[in-house]
Enzyme design. Structure first.
Site, mmCIF file in Angstrom:
data_model
loop_
_atom_site.group_PDB
_atom_site.id
_atom_site.type_symbol
_atom_site.label_atom_id
_atom_site.label_comp_id
_atom_site.label_asym_id
_atom_site.label_seq_id
_atom_site.Cartn_x
_atom_site.Cartn_y
_atom_site.Cartn_z
ATOM 1 N N HIS A 112 59.066 45.058 62.099
ATOM 2 C CA HIS A 112 59.030 44.296 63.351
ATOM 3 C C HIS A 112 57.867 43.288 63.392
ATOM 4 O O HIS A 112 58.048 42.131 63.729
ATOM 5 C CB HIS A 112 58.871 45.270 64.523
HETATM 6 O O1 RIB Z 1 58.406 48.686 68.298
HETATM 7 C C1 RIB Z 1 57.790 48.273 67.099
HETATM 8 C C2 RIB Z 1 56.315 48.125 67.278
HETATM 9 O O2 RIB Z 1 55.737 49.387 67.549
HETATM 10 C C3 RIB Z 1 55.604 47.627 66.010
HETATM 11 O O3 RIB Z 1 54.482 46.878 66.382
HETATM 12 C C4 RIB Z 1 55.170 48.881 65.330
HETATM 13 O O4 RIB Z 1 53.989 48.692 64.520
HETATM 14 C C5 RIB Z 1 54.828 49.735 66.506
HETATM 15 O O5 RIB Z 1 53.510 49.405 66.914
#
Ligand code: RIB
Ligand code: CA
Length: 321
Positions: A244
């Site tokens: 992500h």
């Molecule tokens: O939902 C994904 C996010 O949550 C990303 O930033 C991952 O590292 C967690 O922090």
């Protein structure tokens, strides 16, 4: 070549490490400061992980500690996703980079106010530090180019059925940032679910044959257990790996890889079932002026190519050291 002045606020975390790889491999990004937030794991661990990882890849950057707790909610971490250390079962040498003697908010303030150009903030965890900066020092707002944040979602969640993790951990911080008037680009789950790496592509990383690529591969495959929890509405997805946080930097580097729209976005702060839900007015029925550029599509092949190049570049740089 004009470089992009950048502050990165992060909670490393596996995908945060992939994001840092991309940022520090780039010739066009000038990372002036890294600040750590509590999220995937506690502040002690995220700050330690940032220092070990950035020391290992040969970065020379100030790393400042941010706030330990969300603004009002109790900290909820994601050790089930990233492992107890935050880096799966991968270890790095002890850090050579120290903890900055400036707290994150001070370091952010001074970095922004001393910069001749506007500074881009990339945030890949809960927005606690960024919100605190904007509350304590509104004078920084005109000197921030934009806040490129991985978080939220127009549809669905991953910490609850409707809330994405970063927004869920500190929804009050999201509210402060979204009301700030600072330009915001939101890489929510809508786009990050499409920005995935396949297992075949992960194997190409293993084939690079460097110590770094081996470590990246171990992190990627640890993440696989999450890939198997694909939400029912994406059941057609095979086992894929979603980093992500890469989107938040990739958008700054290659905006042409993405498609997004400006929408009015609010966040639910208190809902018993819905706290942390980002409410994207994509039906445009609120009549409110859009406050967030919400990304929803990505050129996946182009995205993966940039990421693979960054892994190879950092791996070779470390090998040569
Ligand atoms: O939902 C994904 C996010 O949550 C990303 O930033 C991952 O590292 C967690 O922090
Ligand atoms: Ca993160």
């Amino acid at each position: 070549m004009r470089k992009i002045p950048m502050i990165i606020d992060t909670d490393p975390g596996i995908d945060d490490a992939m994001m840092l790889t991309l940022a520090f491999a780039s010739e066009v990004i000038d990372v002036r400061l890294v600040t750590t937030c509590s999220g995937n794991i506690s502040q002690d661990k995220t700050n330690y992980n940032a220092r070990t990882f950035l020391s290992y890849i040969g970065a020379d950057v100030e790393i400042a500690r941010g706030l330990d707790q969300p603004i009002f909610r109790e900290l909820e971490v994601a050790e089930d996703v990233h492992g107890e250390s935050g880096f799966a079962n991968v270890t790095f040498p002890e850090p050579t980079l120290p903890v900055s003697d400036r707290p994150a908010i001070t370091a952010m303030l001074e970095t922004i106010m001393e910069s001749e150009e506007k500074v881009t903030i990339v945030a890949t965890g809960p927005l606690t530090n960024v919100a605190a900066l904007l509350l304590a020092h509104p004078e920084t707002k005109p000197k921030i180019e934009c806040i490129s944040w991985m978080g939220g979602a127009a549809v669905g969640g991953n910490m609850s059925p409707t809330a994405e993790f970063n927004a869920y951990v500190d929804p009050h911080a999201v509210e402060i940032v979204f009301r700030s008037g600072v330009p915001i680009v939101m890489s929510g789950l809508d786009v990050t679910h499409k920005a995935y790496v396949t297992l075949a592509e992960a194997n190409l990383i293993l084939d690079m044959g460097t110590d770094f690529s081996d470590k990246v591969y171990k992190m990627l495959t640890f993440y696989l257990h999450i890939a198997e929890q694909t939400p029912f509405y994406e059941a057609h997805f095979a086992k894929v790996l979603r980093f992500h946080d890469l989107c938040a930097v990739m958008y700054v580097l290659k905006p042409e890889l993405f498609i997004g729209e400006d929408y009015y976005v609010q966040v639910e702060m208190e809902g018993r079932l819905t706290a942390g839900t980002t409410v994207v007015d994509y039906t445009r029925r609120s009549g409110q002026t859009p406050n967030v550029h919400v990304l929803h599509s990505v050129d996946r092949e182009g995205f993966v190519s940039e990421f693979m190049n960054a892994v190879e570049f950092i791996g070779e740089r470390i090998r040569v050291k």
